[in-house]
Design a protein around this motif. Structure first.
Motif, PDB file in Angstrom:
ATOM      1  N   VAL A 192      55.682  74.569 -10.956  1.00 27.32           N
ATOM      2  CA  VAL A 192      55.294  75.986 -10.973  1.00 27.32           C
ATOM      3  C   VAL A 192      54.403  76.211 -12.182  1.00 27.32           C
ATOM      4  O   VAL A 192      54.696  75.725 -13.274  1.00 27.32           O
ATOM      5  N   ILE A 193      53.307  76.941 -11.975  1.00 22.81           N
ATOM      6  CA  ILE A 193      52.433  77.299 -13.097  1.00 22.81           C
ATOM      7  C   ILE A 193      52.350  78.811 -13.196  1.00 22.81           C
ATOM      8  O   ILE A 193      52.124  79.500 -12.194  1.00 22.81           O
ATOM      9  N   LEU A 194      52.577  79.310 -14.408  1.00 20.80           N
ATOM     10  CA  LEU A 194      52.479  80.736 -14.683  1.00 20.80           C
ATOM     11  C   LEU A 194      51.167  80.948 -15.435  1.00 20.80           C
ATOM     12  O   LEU A 194      51.004  80.432 -16.535  1.00 20.80           O
ATOM     13  N   TRP A 195      50.230  81.635 -14.818  1.00 20.50           N
ATOM     14  CA  TRP A 195      48.892  81.804 -15.401  1.00 20.50           C
ATOM     15  C   TRP A 195      48.782  83.237 -15.900  1.00 20.50           C
ATOM     16  O   TRP A 195      48.630  84.149 -15.094  1.00 20.50           O
ATOM     17  N   VAL A 238      43.381  77.080  -7.253  1.00 16.61           N
ATOM     18  CA  VAL A 238      43.464  76.743  -5.828  1.00 16.61           C
ATOM     19  C   VAL A 238      43.739  75.252  -5.653  1.00 16.61           C
ATOM     20  O   VAL A 238      44.595  74.851  -4.844  1.00 16.61           O
ATOM     21  N   SER A 239      43.060  74.403  -6.454  1.00 14.35           N
ATOM     22  CA  SER A 239      43.243  72.958  -6.243  1.00 14.35           C
ATOM     23  C   SER A 239      44.615  72.487  -6.726  1.00 14.35           C
ATOM     24  O   SER A 239      45.178  71.544  -6.165  1.00 14.35           O
ATOM     25  N   MET A 240      45.182  73.127  -7.753  1.00 13.03           N
ATOM     26  CA  MET A 240      46.540  72.756  -8.181  1.00 13.03           C
ATOM     27  C   MET A 240      47.521  73.011  -7.040  1.00 13.03           C
ATOM     28  O   MET A 240      48.490  72.292  -6.854  1.00 13.03           O
ATOM     29  N   GLY A 293      50.543  70.837  -4.531  1.00 10.79           N
ATOM     30  CA  GLY A 293      51.550  71.692  -3.903  1.00 10.79           C
ATOM     31  C   GLY A 293      52.248  72.615  -4.881  1.00 10.79           C
ATOM     32  O   GLY A 293      53.371  73.069  -4.637  1.00 10.79           O
ATOM     33  N   CYS A 294      51.583  72.898  -6.013  1.00 11.01           N
ATOM     34  CA  CYS A 294      52.186  73.775  -7.025  1.00 11.01           C
ATOM     35  C   CYS A 294      52.388  75.194  -6.491  1.00 11.01           C
ATOM     36  O   CYS A 294      51.594  75.677  -5.691  1.00 11.01           O
ATOM     37  N   THR A 295      53.413  75.817  -6.990  1.00  5.25           N
ATOM     38  CA  THR A 295      53.596  77.254  -6.806  1.00  5.25           C
ATOM     39  C   THR A 295      52.994  77.935  -8.031  1.00  5.25           C
ATOM     40  O   THR A 295      53.210  77.474  -9.147  1.00  5.25           O
ATOM     41  N   SER A 296      52.229  78.998  -7.822  1.00  8.02           N
ATOM     42  CA  SER A 296      51.616  79.685  -8.965  1.00  8.02           C
ATOM     43  C   SER A 296      51.928  81.169  -8.963  1.00  8.02           C
ATOM     44  O   SER A 296      51.889  81.815  -7.907  1.00  8.02           O
TER      45      SER A 296
END
Ligand SMILES: Nc1ncnc2c1ncn2[C@@H]1O[C@H](COP(=O)(O)OP(=O)(O)OP(=O)(O)O)[C@@H](O)[C@H]1O
Ligand SMILES: [Mg+2]
Length: 252
Positions: free
Chosen positions: A168-171, A191-193, A198-201
């Motif tokens: 998971v990435i929190l931007w 988008v590419s992450m 398959g990351c959740t953002s």
């Protein structure tokens, strides 16, 4: 309160209440994030968007309510278990939060050493180089944060967060203050992450063009809770007055 029923939710903010002194931030805020999606949180300045992200990695705690991540309520975890969460959930801070005394390479290597101790020095150097390429700043390993522009610092902060290849990435406002080309690079990276790893953002942004480009869904934080959530198309067609006010205000 019990864990959410089995579903594709990876994160669930469940009935959050929070105040800082007399200032109420949340009153019964609930939001579910699905595995693999990119969801953008929009809302006015000071409404508590950054606080939401910090509550997911145990940097701040709600007064009431739960924050579920993979079936665990992170609000109940001790530091040791929170470290496990932070291995899987990386945050790109609104300010880049780099260590000024370390080089760019050492900054990016820092979470790699902390969370992936099995990596060799060569593997770390390769990951650092790869992630600098991803943010279009190849070869700046030896520079210090003080030698970088604001936009470059921001991108290095981002490289540091994604280097551990989190789930998971929190931007937090990843494109604020960046020029249009850098903004586009970051949007493409978000988008590419998602597509590659398959990351959740969860993205927080004031830039609606970015939000429309990267989001599967958009959630609106207003009146101390999530008042509306839906796909980009659904939100653009929303008649919720707070959503309309927010979207219409950006039109010149
Ligand atoms: N650690 C803290 N102690 C006291 N107050 C805080 C703390 N963190 C945040 N706040 C307050 O909580 C409110 C929400 O803060 P937050 O940073 O989440 O806003 P935001 O929606 O991210 O705003 P912006 O769009 O300007 O970044 C603000 O009034 C802020 O001053
Ligand atoms: Mg913020």
């Amino acid at each position: 309160m019990s864990a959410p029923a089995a579903s594709d939710a990876i994160i669930r903010y469940d009935g959050l209440w929070k105040a800082f002194g007399p200032k109420k931030i949340y009153e019964d805020l609930t939001l579910e994030v699905r595995k693999g999606e990119t969801i953008t949180v929009i809302g006015g300045s000071g409404t508590g968007k950054s606080v939401m992200l910090k509550c997911l990695i145990g940097l701040l705690f709600p007064d009431r309510g739960s924050v579920w991540f993979e079936g665990e309520d992170v609000t109940t975890l001790d530091e040791q278990h929170l470290r496990e969460v932070r291995k899987k959930v990386a945050m790109v801070f609104q300010g880049s939060a780099l260590f000024d005394s370390l080089t760019v390479a050492e900054n990016i290597a820092y979470p790699l050493r902390e969370h992936l101790p099995a990596l060799s020095e060569d593997e770390i150097a390769a990951r650092v180089a790869k992630n600098l390429e991803l943010i279009n700043l190849p070869g700046i390993e030896a520079m210090k944060p003080s030698d970088l522009s604001g936009g470059m610092k921001k991108r290095v902060g981002l490289a540091r967060a994604i280097a551990i290849e989190p789930e998971v990435i929190l931007w937090d406002e990843p494109t604020t203050g960046l020029d249009p080309i850098s903004t586009r690079i970051i949007d493409d990276l978000i988008v590419s992450m998602s597509q590659r790893l398959g990351c959740t953002s969860i993205v927080v942004t004031h830039d609606m063009d970015s939000a429309f480009r990267v989001s599967d869904r958009i959630a609106m934080l207003s009146q101390r809770k999530i008042v509306a959530v839906g796909t980009v198309d659904e939100m653009q067609a929303s008649e919720h007055p707070d959503v309309r006010a927010f979207f219409d205000a950006r039109k010149d």
